[in-house]
Design a protein around this motif. Structure first.
Motif, PDB file in Angstrom:
ATOM      1  N   ARG A  45      11.682  11.043   6.591  1.00  0.00           N
ATOM      2  CA  ARG A  45      11.401  10.909   5.565  1.00  0.00           C
ATOM      3  C   ARG A  45      10.085  10.323   5.322  1.00  0.00           C
ATOM      4  N   LYS A  46       9.304  11.443   4.531  1.00  0.00           N
ATOM      5  CA  LYS A  46       7.953  10.442   5.161  1.00  0.00           C
ATOM      6  C   LYS A  46       7.912   9.844   3.881  1.00  0.00           C
ATOM      7  N   MET A  47       6.276   8.914   4.196  1.00  0.00           N
ATOM      8  CA  MET A  47       6.414   7.553   4.177  1.00  0.00           C
ATOM      9  C   MET A  47       5.647   7.949   2.846  1.00  0.00           C
ATOM     10  N   GLY A  48       6.554   8.305   0.989  1.00  0.00           N
ATOM     11  CA  GLY A  48       5.491   8.800   0.195  1.00  0.00           C
ATOM     12  C   GLY A  48       5.283   7.486  -0.739  1.00  0.00           C
ATOM     13  N   LYS A  49       4.392   7.356  -1.975  1.00  0.00           N
ATOM     14  CA  LYS A  49       3.844   5.753  -3.035  1.00  0.00           C
ATOM     15  C   LYS A  49       4.901   6.605  -3.759  1.00  0.00           C
ATOM     16  N   SER A  50       5.568   7.659  -4.062  1.00  0.00           N
ATOM     17  CA  SER A  50       6.607   8.427  -5.097  1.00  0.00           C
ATOM     18  C   SER A  50       7.828   7.350  -4.820  1.00  0.00           C
ATOM     19  N   ASP A  51       8.284   6.764  -3.414  1.00  0.00           N
ATOM     20  CA  ASP A  51       9.938   6.804  -3.238  1.00  0.00           C
ATOM     21  C   ASP A  51      10.350   5.528  -4.677  1.00  0.00           C
ATOM     22  N   GLU A  52      11.601   5.745  -4.811  1.00  0.00           N
ATOM     23  CA  GLU A  52      11.991   5.009  -5.376  1.00  0.00           C
ATOM     24  C   GLU A  52      12.739   3.372  -5.112  1.00  0.00           C
ATOM     25  N   SER A  53      12.699   3.461  -3.470  1.00  0.00           N
ATOM     26  CA  SER A  53      13.401   1.329  -3.059  1.00  0.00           C
ATOM     27  C   SER A  53      11.771   1.397  -2.715  1.00  0.00           C
ATOM     28  N   GLY A  54      10.758   1.736  -2.622  1.00  0.00           N
ATOM     29  CA  GLY A  54      10.116   1.230  -1.900  1.00  0.00           C
ATOM     30  C   GLY A  54      10.177   0.294  -0.585  1.00  0.00           C
ATOM     31  N   LEU A  55      11.052  -0.179  -0.097  1.00  0.00           N
ATOM     32  CA  LEU A  55      11.471  -0.797   0.554  1.00  0.00           C
ATOM     33  C   LEU A  55      11.099  -0.030   2.042  1.00  0.00           C
ATOM     34  N   GLY A  56      10.651   0.868   2.572  1.00  0.00           N
ATOM     35  CA  GLY A  56      11.197   1.593   3.832  1.00  0.00           C
ATOM     36  C   GLY A  56       8.812   2.009   3.804  1.00  0.00           C
ATOM     37  N   VAL A  57       8.657   1.374   2.841  1.00  0.00           N
ATOM     38  CA  VAL A  57       6.675   1.838   2.343  1.00  0.00           C
ATOM     39  C   VAL A  57       5.894   0.899   2.317  1.00  0.00           C
ATOM     40  N   VAL A  58       5.171   0.674   3.358  1.00  0.00           N
ATOM     41  CA  VAL A  58       3.999   0.150   3.485  1.00  0.00           C
ATOM     42  C   VAL A  58       3.110   0.064   2.158  1.00  0.00           C
ATOM     43  N   TYR A  59       2.916  -1.176   1.141  1.00  0.00           N
ATOM     44  CA  TYR A  59       1.879  -0.684   0.446  1.00  0.00           C
ATOM     45  C   TYR A  59       0.363  -0.881   1.026  1.00  0.00           C
ATOM     46  N   LEU A  60      -0.699  -0.565   0.192  1.00  0.00           N
ATOM     47  CA  LEU A  60      -1.624  -0.784   0.826  1.00  0.00           C
ATOM     48  C   LEU A  60      -2.793  -2.737   0.518  1.00  0.00           C
ATOM     49  N   LEU A  61      -1.008  -3.469  -0.901  1.00  0.00           N
ATOM     50  CA  LEU A  61      -1.366  -4.165  -1.653  1.00  0.00           C
ATOM     51  C   LEU A  61      -0.904  -5.325  -1.235  1.00  0.00           C
ATOM     52  N   ASP A  62       0.246  -4.739  -0.259  1.00  0.00           N
ATOM     53  CA  ASP A  62       1.491  -6.007   0.067  1.00  0.00           C
ATOM     54  C   ASP A  62       0.412  -6.869   1.092  1.00  0.00           C
ATOM     55  N   GLU A  63       1.645  -8.216   0.541  1.00  0.00           N
ATOM     56  CA  GLU A  63       1.349  -9.271   1.232  1.00  0.00           C
ATOM     57  C   GLU A  63       1.655  -9.157   2.757  1.00  0.00           C
ATOM     58  N   PRO A  64       0.868 -10.011   2.993  1.00  0.00           N
ATOM     59  CA  PRO A  64       1.155  -9.895   4.611  1.00  0.00           C
ATOM     60  C   PRO A  64       2.505  -9.776   4.867  1.00  0.00           C
ATOM     61  N   ASP A  65       3.318 -11.407   4.747  1.00  0.00           N
ATOM     62  CA  ASP A  65       4.425 -10.978   4.564  1.00  0.00           C
ATOM     63  C   ASP A  65       5.707 -10.446   3.844  1.00  0.00           C
ATOM     64  N   VAL A  66       4.797  -9.958   2.412  1.00  0.00           N
ATOM     65  CA  VAL A  66       6.115  -8.761   2.445  1.00  0.00           C
ATOM     66  C   VAL A  66       6.332  -7.828   3.455  1.00  0.00           C
ATOM     67  N   VAL A  67       4.456  -7.244   4.139  1.00  0.00           N
ATOM     68  CA  VAL A  67       4.681  -5.737   5.536  1.00  0.00           C
ATOM     69  C   VAL A  67       5.387  -6.385   6.389  1.00  0.00           C
ATOM     70  N   ARG A  68       5.093  -7.856   7.113  1.00  0.00           N
ATOM     71  CA  ARG A  68       6.191  -8.444   7.318  1.00  0.00           C
ATOM     72  C   ARG A  68       7.670  -7.863   7.619  1.00  0.00           C
ATOM     73  N   LYS A  69       8.289  -7.958   6.435  1.00  0.00           N
ATOM     74  CA  LYS A  69       9.215  -8.275   6.717  1.00  0.00           C
ATOM     75  C   LYS A  69       9.768  -6.663   6.189  1.00  0.00           C
ATOM     76  N   LYS A  70       9.090  -6.117   5.771  1.00  0.00           N
ATOM     77  CA  LYS A  70       9.195  -4.098   6.086  1.00  0.00           C
ATOM     78  C   LYS A  70       9.987  -3.789   7.141  1.00  0.00           C
ATOM     79  N   VAL A  71       8.348  -4.490   7.974  1.00  0.00           N
ATOM     80  CA  VAL A  71       8.295  -3.810   9.339  1.00  0.00           C
ATOM     81  C   VAL A  71       9.446  -4.234  10.080  1.00  0.00           C
ATOM     82  N   MET A  72       9.559  -5.133  10.212  1.00  0.00           N
ATOM     83  CA  MET A  72      10.154  -6.440  11.096  1.00  0.00           C
ATOM     84  C   MET A  72      12.527  -5.306  10.646  1.00  0.00           C
ATOM     85  N   ARG A  73      12.757  -5.226   9.289  1.00  0.00           N
ATOM     86  CA  ARG A  73      13.593  -4.334   8.873  1.00  0.00           C
ATOM     87  C   ARG A  73      13.323  -2.918   8.665  1.00  0.00           C
ATOM     88  N   ALA A  74      12.278  -2.416   9.916  1.00  0.00           N
ATOM     89  CA  ALA A  74      12.478  -1.324   9.868  1.00  0.00           C
ATOM     90  C   ALA A  74      14.246   0.122  10.276  1.00  0.00           C
TER      91      ALA A  74
END
Ligand code: AQP
Length: 359
Positions: free
Chosen positions: A196-225
């Motif tokens: 599924r496309k990474m979209g901005k209207s995703d409900e949980s947001g867990l699989g979506v990296v937002y441009l304003l995510d803090e570095p640690d949030v980005v790391r967590k999301k990618v490591m849990r991909a």
């Protein structure tokens, strides 16, 4: 000079998909090579259930992030769609050229209408017709190239079809545009559901990296991909979509090639770690500039005001020409401009219409 137009919807917080698929190219290439216009397409954000205050907030945020990602008002025109009436004016004319069948074939309409229905909400007519508004966005500016991600290619195709049809029926009015896609990361996928496309209207947001995510949030999301079963790191979009997505993100962030990068890694963990760091580094300057711009909101407002003024002067003549070509009687002060417009209606016919009305 080539004319470029592209837009972004304030329907949610902007994502890594928006950045890699579209925004980054606008700043790095398009604004330097072409006469480029970029737009926060806020009217498109009204096609689904929406909160007015949120749309306003997200519109301002999207404009700020576009500047933060490197758009330079000295090089391009940045504005908000609803500040330029020509988009809505032209959209109605194009609705008179588009067909119901072609609207219902739009993939985004089918997907989003199904989503609304599943939530027990009624589907807005604007959800069906918004690709026509998007065609108007593009055609009003005599656009040659539309730099978009893969998900928007079908809508640009519609804009092409409508331009050709309008020109054939009513005389040459519109430039026929084409979509330009990025070489890598044309469709960044959701990290939790890589089909599924990474979209901005995703409900949980867990699989979506937002441009304003803090570095640690980005790391967590990618490591849990979510990756695929298997051990070898291979690039195969069909069979190993999770892995392919990570390789494409890494390639897009580092200027590499996903296939070549697959040979570099022996474990999923190492690939994820490097991908996470590469994303953090790509987002860092954007976040820093965003912070500075937020401290000076007057600057963003000024850019949008000047941008809308410039956009209006570009769009107006084309939209006026479309009004004349399709057979609408010009307002009295514009009658001089009506002469010669259209394929079958020359100046003589126009004069006859005016005289008959007077009788
Ligand atoms: N995942 C993506 N990969 C590559 N490019 C993408 N784009 C969007 N998502 C990806 C590109 O970003 C530009 C602006 O997108 P948009 O605002 O028109 O669309 P969206 O982000 O897909 O927004 P939606 O439709 O409001 O969100 P969803 O899909 O979550 O429902 C476009 O050039 C787009 O191709």
């Amino acid at each position: 000079m080539t004319r470029v137009f592209s837009g972004i919807q304030p329907t949610g917080h902007l994502t890594l998909g928006n950045y890699l698929g579209a925004m980054r190219r606008w700043a790095a290439a398009d604004q330097h090579q072409a006469d480029a216009l970029f737009c926060v397409v806020d009217l498109h954000a009204l096609t689904m259930d929406h909160d007015p205050a949120r749309v306003r907030r997200l519109s301002r945020q999207a404009a700020t992030l576009l500047l933060a990602s490197g758009l330079d008002p000295e090089l391009c025109t940045l504005f908000v769609q609803s500040h330029v009436d020509e988009h809505a004016r032209l959209s109605y004319l194009l609705e008179c050229v588009a067909t119901d069948g072609e609207m219902r074939r739009m993939i985004q309409y089918k997907e989003k209408a199904a989503k609304e229905a599943a939530r027990g909400r009624s589907v807005r007519v604007s959800l069906l017709t918004y690709p026509v508004l998007m065609a108007a966005d593009i055609l009003a500016y005599g656009t040659d190239d539309v730099p978009v991600g893969e998900d928007q290619a079908q809508h640009v195709e519609l804009a092409r079809d409508l331009a050709v049809r309008f020109n054939q029926r009513y005389g040459h009015t519109f430039t026929v545009p084409r979509a330009t896609l990025p070489q890598v990361a044309a469709r960044v996928m959701n990290l939790q559901e890589p089909t599924r496309k990474m979209g901005k209207s995703d409900e949980s947001g867990l699989g979506v990296v937002y441009l304003l995510d803090e570095p640690d949030v980005v790391r967590k999301k990618v490591m849990r991909a979510v990756t695929d079963s298997g051990r070898e790191v291979v690039y195969d979009r069909e069979e190993r979509p999770g892995l392919a997505n990570l390789l494409e993100i890494l390639a897009a962030c580092t200027g590499g090639n996903p296939e070549a990068l697959s040979g570099v890694y022996e474990s999923y963990g190492a690939l994820k770690k490097d991908t996470a760091e590469a994303v953090v580094e790509v987002l860092r300057p954007v976040q820093e500039r965003h912070r500075d711009l937020c401290a000076d909101p007057g600057q963003v407002e000024g850019v949008l005001r000047d941008g809308a003024e410039k956009a209006r002067t570009i769009a107006r003549p084309t939209v006026d020409a479309a009004y004349r070509a399709i057979g609408l009687l010009p307002a009295a002060s514009d009658t001089g401009a009506a002469v010669g417009a259209g394929t079958e209606t020359g100046a003589g016919t126009d004069t006859a219409v005016v005289l008959n009305t007077a009788r």
